[in-house]
Design a protein around this motif. Structure first.
Motif, short mmCIF file in Angstrom:
data_model
loop_
_atom_site.label_atom_id
_atom_site.label_comp_id
_atom_site.label_asym_id
_atom_site.label_seq_id
_atom_site.Cartn_x
_atom_site.Cartn_y
_atom_site.Cartn_z
N PHE A 13 10.56 -8.14 -0.44
CA PHE A 13 10.59 -8.01 -1.91
C PHE A 13 12.04 -7.98 -2.38
N ALA A 14 12.29 -8.74 -3.43
CA ALA A 14 13.67 -8.91 -3.88
C ALA A 14 14.27 -7.63 -4.42
N ASN A 15 13.44 -6.74 -4.94
CA ASN A 15 13.96 -5.50 -5.49
C ASN A 15 12.86 -4.44 -5.54
N LYS A 16 13.19 -3.32 -6.12
CA LYS A 16 12.25 -2.20 -6.10
C LYS A 16 11.01 -2.49 -6.95
N GLU A 17 11.20 -3.21 -8.06
CA GLU A 17 10.08 -3.49 -8.96
C GLU A 17 9.04 -4.40 -8.33
N GLU A 18 9.54 -5.39 -7.60
CA GLU A 18 8.67 -6.51 -7.23
C GLU A 18 7.41 -6.07 -6.51
N VAL A 19 7.53 -5.07 -5.67
CA VAL A 19 6.36 -4.63 -4.91
C VAL A 19 5.26 -4.11 -5.83
N VAL A 20 5.67 -3.60 -6.98
CA VAL A 20 4.69 -3.04 -7.92
C VAL A 20 3.80 -4.15 -8.48
N THR A 72 10.77 8.00 -6.01
CA THR A 72 10.53 7.46 -4.67
C THR A 72 11.66 6.52 -4.27
N THR A 73 12.17 6.71 -3.07
CA THR A 73 13.23 5.82 -2.61
C THR A 73 12.65 4.74 -1.70
N ILE A 74 13.37 3.67 -1.60
CA ILE A 74 12.91 2.57 -0.76
C ILE A 74 12.95 2.97 0.71
N ASP A 75 13.86 3.86 1.03
CA ASP A 75 13.89 4.37 2.40
C ASP A 75 12.55 5.04 2.76
N GLU A 76 11.99 5.77 1.81
CA GLU A 76 10.71 6.43 2.06
C GLU A 76 9.61 5.40 2.33
N ILE A 77 9.60 4.36 1.51
CA ILE A 77 8.58 3.32 1.68
C ILE A 77 8.72 2.68 3.05
N ALA A 78 9.95 2.32 3.38
CA ALA A 78 10.20 1.66 4.66
C ALA A 78 9.80 2.57 5.82
N GLU A 79 10.15 3.83 5.68
CA GLU A 79 9.84 4.78 6.74
C GLU A 79 8.32 4.91 6.92
N ARG A 112 0.83 -1.21 0.00
CA ARG A 112 0.00 0.00 0.00
C ARG A 112 0.86 1.25 0.00
N ALA A 113 1.80 1.31 0.92
CA ALA A 113 2.64 2.51 1.02
C ALA A 113 3.41 2.74 -0.27
N ALA A 114 3.96 1.66 -0.83
CA ALA A 114 4.75 1.79 -2.05
C ALA A 114 3.90 2.33 -3.20
N ALA A 132 9.31 -2.72 -19.07
CA ALA A 132 10.22 -3.83 -19.34
C ALA A 132 9.95 -5.00 -18.41
N ALA A 133 9.84 -4.71 -17.14
CA ALA A 133 9.60 -5.78 -16.17
C ALA A 133 8.26 -6.46 -16.45
N HIS A 134 7.27 -5.66 -16.81
CA HIS A 134 5.95 -6.20 -17.08
C HIS A 134 5.97 -7.14 -18.28
N LEU A 135 6.66 -6.73 -19.33
CA LEU A 135 6.74 -7.57 -20.52
C LEU A 135 7.45 -8.88 -20.22
#
Lengths: 244, 244
Positions: free
Chosen positions: A62-69, A42-49, A28-30, A136-139
Motif C-alpha cells: 500500500f502506497a500510504n497509510k490511507e490506502e489500506v482503508v 494506530t501506527t503502521i509498525d503495529e499493523i506490520a507486526e 484485516r489487521a489494519a 478527505a481521502a474518500h471525497l
DNA sequence: TTGTCAACTGTCAGTGGCTGACATTAATCT
DNA sequence: AGATTAATGTCAGCCACTGACAGTTGACAA
C-alpha cells in the motif's frame, strides 16, 4: 517432462497465493486495529507486526497509510465500473447506473467476505466518516470515480462531457445519493448486503423522475448544450412515475 | 496621564501588528515557493527560512502544511457566510446565496490584495487543482462549508435539514457551480475580481430556473432580482414535506 | 523608569509516515 | 541442482509534526 504439471492451485503459483494472503491479512489487521483504537492512534509498525512482516513490506503493498482503508471500496468500485461497461447501450443512463450498482453488490458480496468480515467493513465505513483525514481521502476518491463514470456515460450517449453538463450533473446526483446510502448503511444495524441493495434501490428511486428522459432522441427534454435537465432536482417527493 | 495615548495604530498594539505581519508573510512566502517549485517539493523549513522564523513558529500559525494554502480561501468564505447571514429573510434561498457571494467578492477584493497579489492567489488555485493532497483537502473544506450553509438556509426557511432534502440539494448544486466557476477562473487569463464576479453571475443563472420557487408558500418567483417570470419549477405539485 | 506578567519565539529531542539502496531469502525456470 | 527473478528484511535518512523548556519582547502598573 514438459511442465511440472502445476495442479497447484486455481489462483496462480504459490508465490501469488502468498502475496494474496499477506495482502488480505494486512487489510484485516489494519481495519481491526483502526476500528479498535482509532486511525491516528494506530501506527503502521503495529499493523506490520500484527501480520509479522516488516514496515517496509507494508509500503510495498500500500502506497500510504490511507490506502489500506479503501482497499475494499476499491474492489466494489472496480466491479461497478466493469458492470457499467457491460450494460446495453439501449438502457437510459440512470437505469444503467442503477443496474450496475445493484449488480456489483450481487457478485461482490462474497468477494468482500472472503477478505474481511462484512461487519468489520461496516465498522470501517463508520470510522472513515469520523476521521477528517479519511473523509478527505474518500471525497477525493469519489470525485475521481465520478469523473471516470461521467466520461463513460457521455460515451454511451455520444456526448462531449466538456460541452454538455448533463452527464456530470447526473453522475454527481447519483454519487451523492450513493454516498448518503452507504453512510446510512454504516450507521444502521443491518449490515447485510441485502440491506444496502434495498437502501440503494429506494434512494435511487427518488432521483429517477428527474433523469428519466432520453438524451438522444430528446424525449421529454432537450438534447444539446443548454443547461440543464437537473431542473427537477429539488423535488423532494414527487410521484410522477413515468417509469420506462 | 492615564494612558500614553498610543496613536500608534488602527489595528491594536504593536504585538498584534507584528503577528499579523508574520502571518501574512508566511502565506506569501509559502504560496510563492509552492507555486514556484511545487507543493510537495517545498519543505516547511524553506518557508520558515524565507520569513526568517523557526519551523516551530510556522506551526504556531498554521496547524499543518495544507492550512497555509487555504488561508485566503478562508477569508473569502468567512466573508461569504457573514454576508449570507445578513441577507433579508424575504429573499428566495438561491437569491440570498447569489447576493451573498457577489457581495463577498465586492468587499473582499481589497482584503485579499493586502495579503497576497491577486495573481499569486490565482496561481495558488491552479496549484491546488493539480495537487492530489490539496484537492482532497479542498473537497473536505467545501463539504464542511456546504453543511454549514445548508443549515443556515434551512434555518431561514424554517425547515429541518435532516428531513427535507431541498436545502442540501440546493447548496450542493450551488457549491458545484461555485467550484467550477473558480476552477475556470483559475485557468483563465483575467485574474481580476471583476472577472470572477461575472463568471459567478453567469454560471448561477444556469441553475436559477431550477430553484426559483418559494419553499414556504409554494409560490413561484420570490426573488428580488429580475427573474424571468414565474418559470414552472420543480416544487412538487403535490404535498410538501415541510411543516410550518 | 522600572519591574512584573504574559505572550511570542527559538531550540531540542523525539515520534511516525515514507523512501531509496542493498543484501537476503524463497519461488520459479531450465 | 543451479541460475533467475521476485518478495522481503535491514538500515539510513528526509520530512511533517509535537511537547517541553528556556529566552526574548511587548504590555501594563507602580
Amino acid at each position: 517432462m514438459a511442465t511440472p504439471t502445476p495442479q497447484t492451485t486455481p489462483s496462480g503459483g504459490l508465490r501469488e497465493r502468498k502475496k494474496q494472503r499477506t495482502h488480505d491479512a494486512l487489510i484485516r489487521a489494519a481495519l481491526e486495529l483502526f476500528t479498535d483504537q482509532g486511525y491516528e492512534a494506530t501506527t503502521i509498525d503495529e499493523i506490520a507486526e500484527a501480520v509479522d512482516v516488516s514496515q517496509r513490506t507494508y509500503f510495498r503493498y500500500f502506497a500510504n497509510k490511507e490506502e489500506v482503508v479503501f482497499a475494499v471500496q476499491e474492489m466494489v468500485e472496480a466491479r461497478f465500473v466493469a458492470e457499467l461497461r457491460g450494460r446495453p447501450a439501449s438502457e437510459a443512463p440512470l437505469t444503467a447506473l442503477r443496474q450496475a450498482v445493484l449488480g456489483a453488490w450481487d457478485d461482490i458480496g462474497g468477494a468482500i467476505a472472503s477478505v474481511v468480515p462484512v461487519e468489520l467493513h461496516m465498522r470501517a465505513c463508520q470510522m472513515i466518516e469520523s476521521t477528517p483525514a479519511l473523509v478527505a481521502a474518500h471525497l477525493r476518491r469519489s470525485s475521481d470515480l465520478e469523473e471516470e463514470v461521467s466520461r463513460l456515460i457521455a460515451g454511451r450517449e455520444g456526448l462531449d462531457v466538456d460541452t454538455d453538463p448533463r452527464p456530470r450533473v447526473l453522475v454527481a446526483a447519483f454519487g451523492g445519493v450513493m454516498r448518503v446510502a452507504s453512510k446510512v448503511w454504516g450507521e444502521g444495524q443491518d449490515c447485510s448486503v441485502t440491506a444496502i441493495r434495498e437502501l440503494t434501490r429506494s434512494y435511487l428511486d427518488h432521483i429517477r423522475p428527474a433523469f428519466d428522459d432520453d438524451w438522444r432522441t430528446g424525449q421529454a427534454g432537450r438534447s444539446t448544450g443548454d443547461v440543464n435537465s437537473g431542473r427537477e432536482l429539488s423535488t423532494p417527493d414527487k410521484e410522477r412515475v413515468r417509469n420506462g
